[in-house]
Design an enzyme around this catalytic site. Structure first.
Site, short mmCIF file in Angstrom:
data_model
loop_
_atom_site.label_atom_id
_atom_site.label_comp_id
_atom_site.label_asym_id
_atom_site.label_seq_id
_atom_site.Cartn_x
_atom_site.Cartn_y
_atom_site.Cartn_z
N HIS A 19 0.82 -1.20 0.00
CA HIS A 19 0.00 0.00 0.00
C HIS A 19 0.86 1.26 0.00
CE1 HIS A 19 0.98 -0.56 4.26
NE2 HIS A 19 0.69 0.72 4.46
N ASP A 28 0.56 4.98 1.67
CA ASP A 28 -0.19 5.48 2.81
C ASP A 28 -1.29 6.46 2.41
OD1 ASP A 28 0.99 4.03 4.83
OD2 ASP A 28 2.55 5.52 5.23
N HIS A 48 4.68 0.10 0.35
CA HIS A 48 5.39 -0.70 1.34
C HIS A 48 4.47 -1.78 1.90
CE1 HIS A 48 3.66 2.79 3.45
NE2 HIS A 48 3.54 2.01 4.51
N ARG A 94 5.37 6.78 13.73
CA ARG A 94 5.44 7.33 12.38
C ARG A 94 4.92 8.77 12.34
NH1 ARG A 94 1.41 4.62 8.60
NH2 ARG A 94 0.03 6.24 9.40
#
Length: 300
Positions: A116, A118, A276, A291
């Site tokens: 995917h 983000d 990723h 994150r």
């Protein structure tokens, strides 16, 4: 007496770069050594070097970066304002620093083991992310990144012609919302209506063409035209098969790099040109990440 100095001004003294760059694969990823992210959060010139390397390698990796959460946020904010996440929780003292803490009690909808990009369910998906490993299993829990500009470049010419001008819908309701009760899922959809993006995106800084479909993509929105569809079979499953073929390009190893996490290691990636996949092979061990996602631009 007036004295006129007509000599040329001395050039500014530039810091000599000491960053060691170690490419990890042919097409994506480099490990950086002899550099402090804490210093980069304060030093504009050092940060500019990091950003240039990011545009070149698409994802940067660093180890042994024992920095504070405030420095983590300050570094990410050099790229731009940070965004929060409507499902994952943030650190209460550092808005925009999203906690991704995984153990056996983690909700099922918080899976990451799909390729995917983000938050493409946003009208303006994130520009990029700065991810820190807080705690990692002794073995397992790696993350894979994929160069989606290379994935587009290597598509057959006839496929490139078929997808030129196509657009696709991306949904948080069908991903994070799927495991929610109906009322909560519909409320999530109302807050974040499906976003539409081009199947092939132009990177706003490098000009690269990027294949821009992923696990959040539900369907092609302008496929059903007389030029593409003779009968209903061409539309469904024809359009779905084309979309699935495009999504599967992220799984090709030649476009990938895989990173083994250690405590206080970091990954900084360009969300506009990569996907990723967080490998979930470590339970019952615990994996904790933090994150900072940077608000991005609308796609074109």
């Amino acid at each position: 007496m007036q004295i006129i100095d007509d000599t040329e001004p001395a050039p500014p003294v530039r810091r000599q770069s000491t960053i060691e760059v170690h490419p990890l694969t042919v097409h994506i990823g480099a490990e950086l050594r002899n550099v402090s992210l804490a210093e980069a959060s304060r030093d504009g010139e050092l940060f500019a070097e990091l950003k240039a390397l990011l545009l070149r390698y698409k994802v940067l990796f660093l180890r042994d970066q024992d920095i504070t959460r405030a420095e983590h946020v300050a570094l990410a904010e050099r790229f731009g304002p940070l965004e929060d996440h409507p499902v994952a929780g943030s650190d209460p003292d550092h808005p925009g620093l999203v906690r991704i803490y995984k153990d056996l009690d983690s909700p099922a909808e918080h899976y990451e083991n799909a390729y995917h990009c983000d938050a493409t369910w946003r009208e303006a998906p994130p520009m990029g992310c700065v991810l820190r490993c807080v705690e990692t299993p002794e073995v397992g829990g790696d993350t894979i990144w994929v160069n989606m500009a290379e994935a587009y470049r290597r598509l057959p010419d006839d496929v490139k012609a078929r997808i030129a001008g196509l657009r696709a819908r991306h949904s948080i309701e069908a991903s994070f919302g799927a495991n929610m009760p109906l009322d909560l899922r519909l409320a999530l959809h109302e807050r974040f209506p499906d976003a539409e993006h081009p199947v092939v995106r132009t990177h706003p800084e490098t000009g690269e063409q990027v294949l821009f479909v992923n696990a959040f993509t539900t369907h092609l929105t302008n496929f059903h035209t007389p030029e593409r569809v003779r009968f209903g079979f061409d539309y469904t499953p024809g359009g779905s098969e084309l979309l699935n073929y495009l999504i599967r390009q992220a799984a090709i190893p030649e476009y990938q790099v895989r990173w083994r996490w250690t405590k206080n290691s970091f990954a900084i990636w360009d969300n506009r040109s990569t996907q990723h996949y967080a490998v979930q092979d470590y339970w019952p061990a615990v994996r904790k990440m933090e994150r900072a996602g940077v608000i991005g631009d609308k796609t074109f």
